[in-house]
Design a protein around this motif. Structure first.
Motif, PDB file in Angstrom:
ATOM      1  N   ARG A  17       0.830  -1.207   0.000  1.00 15.57           N
ATOM      2  CA  ARG A  17       0.000   0.000   0.000  1.00 15.57           C
ATOM      3  C   ARG A  17       0.863   1.255   0.000  1.00 15.57           C
ATOM      4  O   ARG A  17       0.575   2.227  -0.709  1.00 15.57           O
ATOM      5  N   MET A  18       1.908   1.241   0.821  1.00 14.12           N
ATOM      6  CA  MET A  18       2.788   2.404   0.840  1.00 14.12           C
ATOM      7  C   MET A  18       3.477   2.581  -0.504  1.00 14.12           C
ATOM      8  O   MET A  18       3.649   3.703  -0.991  1.00 14.12           O
ATOM      9  N   GLY A  19       3.859   1.478  -1.136  1.00 17.00           N
ATOM     10  CA  GLY A  19       4.478   1.569  -2.451  1.00 17.00           C
ATOM     11  C   GLY A  19       3.500   2.035  -3.521  1.00 17.00           C
ATOM     12  O   GLY A  19       3.853   2.805  -4.417  1.00 17.00           O
ATOM     13  N   LEU A  20       2.262   1.584  -3.431  1.00 19.50           N
ATOM     14  CA  LEU A  20       1.259   2.014  -4.400  1.00 19.50           C
ATOM     15  C   LEU A  20       0.912   3.479  -4.237  1.00 19.50           C
ATOM     16  O   LEU A  20       0.463   4.121  -5.189  1.00 19.50           O
ATOM     17  N   GLY A  21       1.090   4.017  -3.038  1.00 15.07           N
ATOM     18  CA  GLY A  21       0.828   5.438  -2.845  1.00 15.07           C
ATOM     19  C   GLY A  21       1.792   6.293  -3.636  1.00 15.07           C
ATOM     20  O   GLY A  21       1.470   7.431  -4.013  1.00 15.07           O
ATOM     21  N   GLU A  22       2.987   5.772  -3.929  1.00 11.91           N
ATOM     22  CA  GLU A  22       3.975   6.521  -4.688  1.00 11.91           C
ATOM     23  C   GLU A  22       3.960   6.190  -6.167  1.00 11.91           C
ATOM     24  O   GLU A  22       4.668   6.825  -6.948  1.00 11.91           O
ATOM     25  N   ASP A  67      -5.395   7.865 -13.406  1.00 12.72           N
ATOM     26  CA  ASP A  67      -6.091   9.134 -13.176  1.00 12.72           C
ATOM     27  C   ASP A  67      -5.105  10.260 -12.881  1.00 12.72           C
ATOM     28  O   ASP A  67      -5.279  11.390 -13.358  1.00 12.72           O
ATOM     29  N   TRP A  68      -4.080   9.942 -12.099  1.00  9.43           N
ATOM     30  CA  TRP A  68      -3.086  10.977 -11.786  1.00  9.43           C
ATOM     31  C   TRP A  68      -2.353  11.423 -13.057  1.00  9.43           C
ATOM     32  O   TRP A  68      -2.127  12.616 -13.269  1.00  9.43           O
ATOM     33  N   MET A  69      -2.000  10.445 -13.916  1.00 14.30           N
ATOM     34  CA  MET A  69      -1.334  10.789 -15.180  1.00 14.30           C
ATOM     35  C   MET A  69      -2.241  11.644 -16.063  1.00 14.30           C
ATOM     36  O   MET A  69      -1.796  12.615 -16.694  1.00 14.30           O
ATOM     37  N   ARG A  70      -3.526  11.321 -16.119  1.00 18.10           N
ATOM     38  CA  ARG A  70      -4.456  12.120 -16.917  1.00 18.10           C
ATOM     39  C   ARG A  70      -4.535  13.549 -16.400  1.00 18.10           C
ATOM     40  O   ARG A  70      -4.487  14.510 -17.187  1.00 18.10           O
ATOM     41  N   SER A  71      -4.651  13.654 -15.047  1.00 22.69           N
ATOM     42  CA  SER A  71      -4.751  15.015 -14.496  1.00 22.69           C
ATOM     43  C   SER A  71      -3.464  15.805 -14.754  1.00 22.69           C
ATOM     44  O   SER A  71      -3.505  16.991 -15.097  1.00 22.69           O
TER      45      SER A  71
END
Length: 203
Positions: A147-152, A157-161
């Protein structure tokens, strides 16, 4: 004299070595004969468990009741010449007490063996539970690390934004450049005084 005494001592030592049995450590010891009879405790324990298991069934109660009824009926209703245990049935009482005196230790032995098995099973269950708890804790730590790794990690969606923000930024810069060019063209048409001159004289 000294040589003779040394030879005598050597002869005595040799006689002692011959008299005493030699103990060899590379071979197992010879078993001494035992006065008491030997038996296999596991086989005896299994037999006691079978007997105890039979004593705790309804079949044993039925057979015991039938035996006592036939015994008493035979010694009451049969002619006196054929009776082998007349009233008060002393032989029957002795047989029942003998059976009870043997049944109690057999039942206790079977219970002790069952307790030993239960203890072993409980120990194995405890070890299995400890392994399961350790595995669960390990998996929990791994999931938390994921989970901590996926947070980074950059998500779709982040790439689109981010791309949309970059696109807007480029469009705004492009618009500013166009406006700047137009203003520059106007400035070039009407340059102010001293614009473009340097303080250093030309050579």
């Amino acid at each position: 004299m000294a040589e003779r005494t040394q030879e005598r001592d050597r002869d005595r030592d040799r006689e002692r070595e011959r008299a005493l049995p030699r103990i060899r450590l590379d071979q197992p010891r010879v078993r001494r004969p035992r006065l008491l009879p030997e038996y296999d405790p596991e086989a005896f324990g299994r037999l006691s468990e079978r007997i105890a298991r039979f004593l705790g069934t309804g079949r044993f109660l039925v057979w015991m009741t039938l035996t006592v009824v036939v015994w008493i009926g035979w010694n009451v209703f049969v002619p006196s010449s054929l009776r082998f245990d007349e009233y008060p049935f002393i032989f029957l009482t002795l047989a029942l007490s003998l059976q009870a005196s043997y049944a109690a230790p057999l039942i206790l032995l079977a219970q002790n063996r069952q307790d030993d098995r239960d203890r072993v099973n409980l120990e194995q269950d405890r070890k299995q539970n400890e392994r399961s708890i350790a595995d669960t804790e390990y998996l929990t730590r791994e999931i938390a690390a994921l989970r901590m790794g996926l947070g980074e990690v950059a998500t779709r969606d982040w790439m689109r934004s981010e791309l949309q923000d970059l696109l807007k930024d480029l469009e705004s810069r492009d618009g500013e450049r166009r406006d700047g060019r137009r203003q520059g063209e106007r400035r070039d048409l009407f340059p102010p005084e001293g614009h473009g001159r340097s303080d250093v004289p030309d050579r």
